[in-house]
Design an enzyme around this catalytic site. Structure first.
Site, short mmCIF file in Angstrom:
data_model
loop_
_atom_site.label_atom_id
_atom_site.label_comp_id
_atom_site.label_asym_id
_atom_site.label_seq_id
_atom_site.Cartn_x
_atom_site.Cartn_y
_atom_site.Cartn_z
N LYS A 90 0.86 -1.19 0.00
CA LYS A 90 0.00 0.00 0.00
C LYS A 90 0.90 1.23 0.00
O LYS A 90 1.82 1.35 0.83
CB LYS A 90 -0.86 -0.04 1.27
CG LYS A 90 -2.11 0.80 1.21
CD LYS A 90 -2.95 0.45 2.43
CE LYS A 90 -4.16 1.29 2.57
NZ LYS A 90 -4.78 1.10 3.88
C1 E4P Z 1 -8.17 2.08 4.16
O1 E4P Z 1 -7.39 1.40 3.58
C2 E4P Z 1 -7.90 2.84 5.38
O2 E4P Z 1 -7.14 2.02 6.23
C3 E4P Z 1 -9.14 3.21 6.16
O3 E4P Z 1 -10.31 2.80 5.53
C4 E4P Z 1 -9.16 4.57 6.77
O4 E4P Z 1 -10.37 4.76 7.45
P1 E4P Z 1 -10.62 5.95 8.49
O5 E4P Z 1 -10.86 7.20 7.72
O6 E4P Z 1 -11.83 5.50 9.24
O7 E4P Z 1 -9.38 6.05 9.32
#
Ligand code: E4P
Length: 222
Positions: A90
């Protein structure tokens, strides 16, 4: 639409995997930091917990700012998984993140470009060869924009231009997000375990179960 769990919590990942609905896992530095464990150790643990999923996203850490630094971290992460296919690197939506994405994609490694907030960012990530692009709905809603509309537009863009990156709807906060991104054409929604629990429930299901149990008890007792 497939479901990934957005978590670095072993108990939650185990529960979701056991239910049989999981196609993948996403983590991020905040989720791993919350667990108070070493990043590489937790990624290794997660990879072992979910052997049959298509993807486990391990994010490069904030210390990696240049493409070279991100690639160096990615190479270490790939080794954890013994070069197996389900680890996904990622990467942040920056020019360096895109450069690293192109490099890793060309090496046959799956990538997920994260922190996407516009259609143009999704276009760039797809053109850099990303396997997955992650628009963050909840964080757009937080600033009074419509996060689901971003997914609608990215899905249309990918359809019109035949781009084969998959959309992971991320920052999903509640059941209505799940329904709306599924209808919008997201390939995947990554959700916390609490949302998996919520979407399994309906008050009429509970009432129905209670009635079945009461009727059954009456019949058995005669
Ligand atoms: C996605 O890959 C992220 O880890 C995640 O969905 C972030 O979510 P949040 O905005 O609730 O922290």
């Amino acid at each position: 639409m497939k479901l990934f769990i957005d978590s670095a919590n072993v108990a939650d990942i185990k529960k979701a995997y056991k239910v049989g609905v999981l196609s993948g896992v996403t983590t991020n530095p905040s989720l791993v930091a919350k667990e108070g464990v070493k990043f590489e150790d937790r990624i290794e643990e997660i990879l072992k917990l979910v052997p049959k999923v298509e993807s486990v996203s391990a994010e490069v850490t904030p210390e990696a700012e240049t493409a070279e630094e991100m690639i160096a971290q990615a190479e270490e992460l790939i080794k954890i998984n013994n070069y197996d296919k389900n680890i996904t690197i990622k990467l942040p939506m920056t020019l360096d993140g895109l450069e690293a994405c192109r490099y890793l994609t060309d090496k046959g490694i799956k990538t997920n470009v994260t922190l996407i907030f516009t259609v143009n960012q999704a276009l760039l990530a797809a053109r850099a060869g990303a396997t997955y692009v992650s628009p963050f709905l909840g964080r757009l809603d937080d600033i009074s924009e419509d996060g689901v509309q971003l997914v609608v537009k990215i899905a249309e863009l990918f359809r019109v231009h035949n781009l084969d990156a998959q959309i992971i709807a991320a920052s999903v906060r509640h059941p209505d997000h799940v329904t709306r991104v599924a209808m919008a054409g997201a390939h995947i929604a990554t959700v916390p375990f609490s949302v998996i629990e919520q979407i399994s429930k309906h008050p009429l299901t509970d009432q129905g179960l209670e009635k079945f149990a009461a009727d059954w008890k009456k019949a058995v007792k005669g």
